[in-house]
Design a protein around this motif. Structure first.
Motif: not given
Length: 389
Positions: A328-329, A348-356
């Motif tokens: 998801e871009p 909330r669980v995650c607000s950013t992705l690390k390598n998706g």
């Protein structure tokens, strides 16, 4: 002797006055005369045993008369044989003139009501301002007044006296107006003319609209104030793809609150604009054809839901281990809801992705949880995934 002489003089004086009054009350011609009347004129006869009449001929009526009583305003019929021996000419003691006369020539009985020619305001019209021109003309001099029928406290307001026209602006109330105009002539003949019209002088006002920033996914909102909205439109598009108009269903898509504000939620398909930008604005028009529009907003379009490539979940004592691979871009968040908790709200669980990748250990206070993961992007697109034990 002097007393009797004085009484005689007084009696003679009153006798002269009485004869003089009787002579002035009854107008006599040398013999007979023609009395001419217009259609609708009333003919009163002095003899109570002679039936009064009303002229009902469009070309007028003609009667042979011998005298006219100006005090009681009545006629004494004459001999037709004598009238036939004189030239036909309408007498000034009659009311009208038939097709040879010219209205009320004095002395007759005017029983015709005035004729009102109302040019403004116009019946059934919707006006943008409260100060409206009242333009009326009449066929004779009258006392002209008006009243607001819908206002129970309203009273007759005089416009003019002994006038045959009125041309001036008057102020009317906002909304529906049912105005009755009354014209009364010098013979107390009166006529009424009702005009029903609507005033909407307040322009629509857009107070709020969404989205203003971020992304457009196809969901839009507008809040506006207007007592008489006629139509609401959502205009959207771009020069390369083209522009479209969505007509908002006010009855189904909008709510009306106690502050007299409408809130409308509208959805459109923006899939053809995905990955591009779109310009949108709302336009609100009232029944008086005045309108308001918000400033056009340009937003990037994202109509696609996040793609979940994989989900790994394992359970421990009061713990849930999750790892998601997401494409998801415009990623925003991963959240979860425990529907068996006392307060099932999104956490909330995650607000950013690390390598998706979103990888997290979720601590659960409930021994028997019912978990649902919610993956959202910045445009509001969401994917919901239940996680079972």
């Amino acid at each position: 002797m002097e007393y009797k002489k004085t009484i005689g003089i007084i009696a003679a004086f009153f006798a002269v006055v009485l004869v003089s009054n009787l002579a002035s009350a009854v107008v006599e011609t040398s013999s007979v005369f023609w009395a001419c009347f217009d259609d609708g004129d009333k003919i009163d006869f002095c003899n109570p045993y002679t039936r009064d009449r009303t002229c009902d001929a469009s070309s007028g009526c003609y009667y042979c008369m011998s005298s006219y009583d100006s005090v009681n305003k009545c006629f004494v019929p004459g001999s037709f044989n004598k009238c036939n021996s004189i030239a036909f000419e309408c007498s000034p003691y009659a009311g009208g003139g038939g097709n040879n006369g010219g209205g009320n020539n004095g002395g007759g009985i005017d029983s015709r009501v005035p004729i009102i020619n109302m040019r403004s305001p116009v019946n059934g019209m919707i006006y943008k301002e409260r100060n409206l021109l009242v333009d009326v003309s009449l066929n004779e001099k009258v006392t002209l007044s008006y009243i607001d029928i819908l206002n129970l406290r309203s009273k007759w307001t005089n416009l003019c006296t002994l006038c045959s026209s009125f041309y001036k602006k008057k102020s009317f109330v906002e909304g529906e107006n049912n105005i009755s105009f009354r014209a009364v002539d010098s013979s107390d003949n009166e006529v009424y003319h009702n005009v029903l019209f609507f005033v909407d002088s307040v322009k629509p006002k857009i107070n709020r609209y969404e989205p203003k920033n971020g992304f457009a996914s196809g969901f839009f909102m507008v809040e506006f104030k207007e007592d008489n909205p006629k139509n609401v439109t959502l205009n959207y598009g771009n020069p390369s793809t083209g522009f479209s108009t969505k007509i908002v269903n006010i009855a189904n898509d909008c709510t009306f609150d106690r502050n007299k504000k409408y809130t409308c939620n509208v959805s459109v398909d923006l899939s053809s604009f995905n990955g591009k930008s779109v310009t949108y604005y709302f336009n609100v028009t009232d029944i008086a054809k005045t309108s308001d529009a918000n400033k056009p907003v340009i937003l990037p379009v994202d109509t696609k839901e996040p793609i979940i490539n994989s989900l790994n979940a394992s359970w421990g004592e009061r713990k849930l281990y999750v790892t998601l691979n997401i494409s998801e871009p415009n990623f925003k968040t991963v959240e979860y809801i425990d529907y068996n908790s006392r307060r099932p709200i999104a956490m909330r669980v995650c607000s950013t992705l690390k390598n998706g990748i979103c990888s997290k250990v979720i601590t659960l206070p409930n021994l028997n949880p019912d978990i649902e993961l919610i993956i959202s992007d910045k445009a509001g697109n969401k994917v919901k995934l239940p996680v079972s034990q």
